[in-house]
Design a protein around this motif. Structure first.
Motif, PDB file in Angstrom:
ATOM      1  N   ILE A  30     -16.808  10.578  -2.208  1.00 28.63           N
ATOM      2  CA  ILE A  30     -15.436  11.091  -2.096  1.00 28.63           C
ATOM      3  C   ILE A  30     -15.073  11.799  -3.391  1.00 28.63           C
ATOM      4  CG2 ILE A  30     -12.999  10.479  -1.805  1.00 28.63           C
ATOM      5  CD1 ILE A  30     -13.933   8.050  -0.157  1.00 28.63           C
ATOM      6  N   HIS A  31     -14.759  13.061  -3.274  1.00 26.33           N
ATOM      7  CA  HIS A  31     -14.301  13.864  -4.421  1.00 26.33           C
ATOM      8  C   HIS A  31     -12.791  13.977  -4.318  1.00 26.33           C
ATOM      9  CE1 HIS A  31     -18.550  14.782  -4.601  1.00 26.33           C
ATOM     10  NE2 HIS A  31     -18.385  15.561  -5.662  1.00 26.33           N
ATOM     11  N   PRO A  32     -12.091  13.724  -5.425  1.00 27.07           N
ATOM     12  CA  PRO A  32     -10.622  13.746  -5.324  1.00 27.07           C
ATOM     13  C   PRO A  32     -10.084  15.123  -4.934  1.00 27.07           C
ATOM     14  CG  PRO A  32     -11.342  13.575  -7.611  1.00 27.07           C
ATOM     15  CD  PRO A  32     -12.551  13.422  -6.780  1.00 27.07           C
ATOM     16  N   HIS A  33      -8.976  15.107  -4.223  1.00 26.79           N
ATOM     17  CA  HIS A  33      -8.308  16.329  -3.792  1.00 26.79           C
ATOM     18  C   HIS A  33      -6.988  16.444  -4.544  1.00 26.79           C
ATOM     19  CE1 HIS A  33      -6.878  19.475  -1.125  1.00 26.79           C
ATOM     20  NE2 HIS A  33      -5.743  18.817  -0.997  1.00 26.79           N
ATOM     21  N   PRO A  34      -6.570  17.555  -4.981  1.00 25.08           N
ATOM     22  CA  PRO A  34      -7.263  18.846  -4.918  1.00 25.08           C
ATOM     23  C   PRO A  34      -7.967  19.125  -6.242  1.00 25.08           C
ATOM     24  CG  PRO A  34      -4.942  19.160  -5.414  1.00 25.08           C
ATOM     25  CD  PRO A  34      -5.194  17.671  -5.472  1.00 25.08           C
ATOM     26  N   THR A  35      -9.272  19.283  -6.184  1.00 28.33           N
ATOM     27  CA  THR A  35     -10.049  19.572  -7.408  1.00 28.33           C
ATOM     28  C   THR A  35     -11.126  20.613  -7.093  1.00 28.33           C
ATOM     29  OG1 THR A  35     -11.680  17.844  -6.945  1.00 28.33           O
ATOM     30  CG2 THR A  35      -9.803  17.211  -8.329  1.00 28.33           C
ATOM     31  N   LEU A  36     -11.634  21.215  -8.163  1.00 26.79           N
ATOM     32  CA  LEU A  36     -12.723  22.183  -7.997  1.00 26.79           C
ATOM     33  C   LEU A  36     -13.987  21.483  -7.510  1.00 26.79           C
ATOM     34  CD1 LEU A  36     -12.161  24.237 -11.281  1.00 26.79           C
ATOM     35  CD2 LEU A  36     -11.597  24.952  -8.953  1.00 26.79           C
ATOM     36  N   GLY A  37     -14.122  20.209  -7.859  1.00 24.12           N
ATOM     37  CA  GLY A  37     -15.303  19.432  -7.466  1.00 24.12           C
ATOM     38  C   GLY A  37     -15.488  19.335  -5.962  1.00 24.12           C
ATOM     39  N   GLU A  38     -14.412  19.511  -5.222  1.00 26.75           N
ATOM     40  CA  GLU A  38     -14.548  19.486  -3.751  1.00 26.75           C
ATOM     41  C   GLU A  38     -15.523  20.546  -3.263  1.00 26.75           C
ATOM     42  OE1 GLU A  38     -10.511  18.589  -1.586  1.00 26.75           O
ATOM     43  OE2 GLU A  38     -10.140  19.685  -3.444  1.00 26.75           O
ATOM     44  N   ALA A  39     -15.620  21.648  -4.009  1.00 30.37           N
ATOM     45  CA  ALA A  39     -16.538  22.722  -3.618  1.00 30.37           C
ATOM     46  C   ALA A  39     -17.983  22.212  -3.633  1.00 30.37           C
ATOM     47  CB  ALA A  39     -16.387  23.912  -4.564  1.00 30.37           C
ATOM     48  N   PHE A  40     -18.252  21.272  -4.547  1.00 30.08           N
ATOM     49  CA  PHE A  40     -19.575  20.666  -4.649  1.00 30.08           C
ATOM     50  C   PHE A  40     -19.885  19.860  -3.386  1.00 30.08           C
ATOM     51  CE2 PHE A  40     -21.903  20.303  -8.728  1.00 30.08           C
ATOM     52  CZ  PHE A  40     -23.113  20.004  -8.161  1.00 30.08           C
ATOM     53  N   MET A  41     -18.922  19.012  -3.048  1.00 27.94           N
ATOM     54  CA  MET A  41     -19.062  18.150  -1.868  1.00 27.94           C
ATOM     55  C   MET A  41     -19.244  19.005  -0.611  1.00 27.94           C
ATOM     56  SD  MET A  41     -16.119  15.453  -0.691  1.00 27.94           S
ATOM     57  CE  MET A  41     -14.866  16.704  -0.432  1.00 27.94           C
ATOM     58  N   GLU A  42     -18.443  20.071  -0.519  1.00 26.92           N
ATOM     59  CA  GLU A  42     -18.505  20.924   0.669  1.00 26.92           C
ATOM     60  C   GLU A  42     -19.818  21.714   0.721  1.00 26.92           C
ATOM     61  OE1 GLU A  42     -16.568  21.254   3.279  1.00 26.92           O
ATOM     62  OE2 GLU A  42     -14.466  20.922   2.764  1.00 26.92           O
ATOM     63  N   ALA A  43     -20.309  22.166  -0.424  1.00 34.32           N
ATOM     64  CA  ALA A  43     -21.567  22.924  -0.443  1.00 34.32           C
ATOM     65  C   ALA A  43     -22.718  22.021   0.021  1.00 34.32           C
ATOM     66  CB  ALA A  43     -21.838  23.475  -1.840  1.00 34.32           C
ATOM     67  N   ALA A  44     -22.693  20.749  -0.441  1.00 36.58           N
ATOM     68  CA  ALA A  44     -23.738  19.805  -0.019  1.00 36.58           C
ATOM     69  C   ALA A  44     -23.612  19.536   1.479  1.00 36.58           C
ATOM     70  CB  ALA A  44     -23.621  18.508  -0.806  1.00 36.58           C
ATOM     71  N   ALA A  45     -22.368  19.392   1.940  1.00 34.50           N
ATOM     72  CA  ALA A  45     -22.147  19.169   3.382  1.00 34.50           C
ATOM     73  C   ALA A  45     -22.599  20.400   4.172  1.00 34.50           C
ATOM     74  CB  ALA A  45     -20.664  18.881   3.634  1.00 34.50           C
ATOM     75  N   HIS A  46     -22.369  21.561   3.620  1.00 33.92           N
ATOM     76  CA  HIS A  46     -22.769  22.807   4.275  1.00 33.92           C
ATOM     77  C   HIS A  46     -24.286  22.853   4.465  1.00 33.92           C
ATOM     78  CE1 HIS A  46     -23.087  27.396   4.402  1.00 33.92           C
ATOM     79  NE2 HIS A  46     -22.421  27.053   5.487  1.00 33.92           N
ATOM     80  N   ALA A  47     -25.031  22.327   3.460  1.00 36.37           N
ATOM     81  CA  ALA A  47     -26.495  22.291   3.584  1.00 36.37           C
ATOM     82  C   ALA A  47     -26.912  21.400   4.753  1.00 36.37           C
ATOM     83  CB  ALA A  47     -27.112  21.785   2.280  1.00 36.37           C
ATOM     84  N   MET A  48     -26.028  20.477   5.138  1.00 35.44           N
ATOM     85  CA  MET A  48     -26.314  19.587   6.271  1.00 35.44           C
ATOM     86  C   MET A  48     -25.644  20.093   7.555  1.00 35.44           C
ATOM     87  SD  MET A  48     -25.507  16.203   4.048  1.00 35.44           S
ATOM     88  CE  MET A  48     -25.069  15.244   5.449  1.00 35.44           C
ATOM     89  N   GLY A  49     -25.030  21.256   7.484  1.00 34.36           N
ATOM     90  CA  GLY A  49     -24.336  21.814   8.649  1.00 34.36           C
ATOM     91  C   GLY A  49     -23.037  21.095   8.931  1.00 34.36           C
ATOM     92  N   ALA A  50     -22.435  20.476   7.900  1.00 33.69           N
ATOM     93  CA  ALA A  50     -21.263  19.627   8.151  1.00 33.69           C
ATOM     94  C   ALA A  50     -20.092  19.917   7.215  1.00 33.69           C
ATOM     95  CB  ALA A  50     -21.680  18.162   8.023  1.00 33.69           C
ATOM     96  N   ALA A  51     -20.010  21.139   6.691  1.00 35.97           N
ATOM     97  CA  ALA A  51     -18.858  21.465   5.832  1.00 35.97           C
ATOM     98  C   ALA A  51     -17.610  21.484   6.705  1.00 35.97           C
ATOM     99  CB  ALA A  51     -19.062  22.817   5.167  1.00 35.97           C
ATOM    100  N   VAL A  52     -16.494  21.062   6.133  1.00 33.50           N
ATOM    101  CA  VAL A  52     -15.263  20.984   6.927  1.00 33.50           C
ATOM    102  C   VAL A  52     -14.413  22.247   6.790  1.00 33.50           C
ATOM    103  CG1 VAL A  52     -13.060  19.742   7.166  1.00 33.50           C
ATOM    104  CG2 VAL A  52     -15.202  18.480   6.853  1.00 33.50           C
ATOM    105  N   HIS A  53     -14.335  22.778   5.570  1.00 27.51           N
ATOM    106  CA  HIS A  53     -13.391  23.872   5.349  1.00 27.51           C
ATOM    107  C   HIS A  53     -13.991  25.264   5.407  1.00 27.51           C
ATOM    108  CE1 HIS A  53     -11.156  20.340   3.891  1.00 27.51           C
ATOM    109  NE2 HIS A  53     -10.123  21.004   4.379  1.00 27.51           N
TER     110      HIS A  53
END
Ligand code: NAD
Length: 468
Positions: free
Chosen positions: A441-464
């Motif tokens: 869990i990356h706190p919201h709203p932070t730039l670090g969320e982009a990290f979490m989302e990029a990793a999720a994107h590699a799994m086909g699971a980015a939300v935004h």
């Protein structure tokens, strides 16, 4: 004759860190420095340039404050005041290093050291006197590197300058031509561009920042061009003629076509050369490679067992944090502890605007090793925090092994990339998988969320963003 457990030659981020750690480990240590402690990093490299970069970034931002609803009136810069401020930072830091050496029990000596035997050095002091000193456990070479000069652009300290002069300018040139589209050329070129200089970058190779993820580099390239800068690739600066009005007509060769560019100042930033000459290596048979580096093994040892090599001298990448880490490891080895260079990656941070930061392999490097990859990417343009900061250019890219989803590399261009890359370096050190990053869990709203989302994107699971 004075005798120490260890002698460290050079007080830069490799040498002083090594000496401090040796002191902490209760080794009787002498650090010998011919100029000021802190080396290139503190005196005219990393720190001074980052001060100017921070000032340039603030100055740039002030101009767009109106969009945020803040009226700032006329914004001016004062290069003299900026230099005084920067020099104050350098003084505080070099003073701090001296204090740390002292409080950890390491002696500091001013002078130029030369190896005369596998366990002795000769130090020539400012008054011309010479002293021979012995080290019973080891001599650490931490002499760093120096700016490369091009014969047709001999430094004059005024109009043909290197990075050392470029961080000390008390007047912003109207036009600046940078030879070398590498780290120094782009970082410092962009500083003076932000303060109003017309920037031209001349790079010999087909790409800027060769070796860095080129998607990231393109974002910086676009920023330079958007501000009116010109970039010539596959281009060589051949020479120059001084004009009657004091300007310089620089002759460049762009893929065989001659061109002349008129400028007021040339910054030569074509790399650094290891300082392996004049330190007595030939007296004891220490190996020096073709490029002048003094290679070392995993314990930091050269081919002469009592002599260690560290930082820029020992080989690329020429980065302060690599030198410091090697310094710590060598101190442990000299103290008889179990230690070796066993890192998974050496992260890099390039302080262009926006910043670029990298850790591990690019997709191309992984593919060249025969690894199939899946790349996850998240743009700052889709991130609320980046919008709120008005810094939406760039992205986080996570390169993973297609089969296992283990993280192989992280490449960031955008706001605070240099701060965020530490999470990428940690992921690589811990052999993390994309889901380790995505499920944290990356706190919201932070730039670090982009990290979490990029990793999720590699799994086909980015939300935004849309997953493809
Ligand atoms: P660099 O190797 O990064 O870049 C030099 C560039 O000059 C290369 O792209 C090269 O192709 C080009 N070049 C060489 N000869 C040329 C010529 N005749 N005409 C045109 N282009 C030419 O070197 P640098 O920028 O001088 O930096 C030196 C070292 O300092 C690097 O190793 C870098 O890692 C380190 N450094 C790091 C940072 C950071 O990490 N933020 C900042 C500053 C410096």
């Amino acid at each position: 004759m004075k005798t120490y457990d260890a002698i460290v030659i050079g007080g830069g981020p490799g040498g002083y860190v090594c000496a401090i750690r040796l002191g902490q480990l209760k080794q009787k240590t002498l650090c010998i420095e011919k100029e000021e402690v802190g080396g290139v990093c503190l005196n005219w490299g990393c720190i001074p340039s980052k001060a100017l970069i921070a000032a340039a970034h603030t100055y740039e931002k002030m101009h767009s404050m109106g969009t945020m609803g803040i009226k700032v009136g006329s914004v001016e810069h004062d290069p003299n005041a900026m230099q005084d401020w920067k020099e104050g930072i350098v003084k505080r830091l070099t003073g701090g290093v001296r204090g740390l050496l002292k409080s950890n029990g390491a002696d500091l000596m001013a002078g130029t050291a030369k190896i005369v035997s596998p366990n002795r050095v000769e130090v020539t002091k400012a008054d011309g006197s010479v002293e021979t000193i012995e080290a019973t456990k080891g001599i650490v070479l931490a002499t760093g590197s120096s700016t490369i000069e091009i014969p047709s652009f001999k430094f004059d300290g005024k109009q043909i300058i290197g990075a050392k002069e470029a961080v000390s300018l008390r007047e912003v040139p109207k036009r600046m031509l940078v030879i070398g589209g590498g780290v120094i050329g782009l970082e410092l070129g962009m500083v003076y561009q932000a303060f109003g200089a017309e920037l031209v970058v001349v790079e010999a190779l087909p790409t800027l920042l060769t070796g860095v993820d080129q998607d990231c580099v393109k974002v910086v390239e676009r920023r330079i061009q958007k501000r009116g800068g010109k970039i010539y690739k596959n281009a060589k600066a051949m020479g120059y003629e001084k004009q009657a009005d004091g300007s310089l007509a620089v002759k460049i060769d762009i893929e065989g076509k001659p061109e002349t560019i008129v400028t007021d100042m040339v910054l030569v930033a074509v790399g650094m050369r290891p300082n392996s000459r004049g330190i007595g290596l030939e007296n004891v048979g220490v190996n020096v490679d073709k490029r002048g580096f003094v290679p070392a093994d995993e314990f930091g040892r050269t081919n002469v067992p009592s002599i260690y090599s560290i930082g820029d001298l020992s080989g690329p990448p020429m980065l302060a944090h690599k030198a410091s880490k090697e310094g710590e490891i060598i101190a442990e080895v000299i103290a008889g502890h179990k230690a070796a260079k066993d890192w998974a990656c050496i992260p890099g941070a390039i302080f262009t605007d926006p910043e670029i930061a990298t850790a591990g392999l690019t997709a191309e490097e992984a593919q060249a090793k025969g690894i199939e990859v899946t790349v996850g990417k998240f743009p700052f343009a889709a991130l609320g925090k980046a919008m709120a900061m008005m810094e939406t250019d760039g992205f986080v890219k996570v390169v993973t092994d297609k089969k296992t989803k283990q993280v192989l590399g992280v490449h960031i261009v955008g706001p605070e990339a240099s701060t965020m890359i530490s999470e990428g370096a940690l992921a690589l050190e811990m052999a993390a998988f994309a889901e380790d990053l995505a499920l944290t869990i990356h706190p919201h709203p932070t730039l670090g969320e982009a990290f979490m989302e990029a990793a999720a994107h590699a799994m086909g699971a980015a939300v935004h963003i849309v997953n493809r």
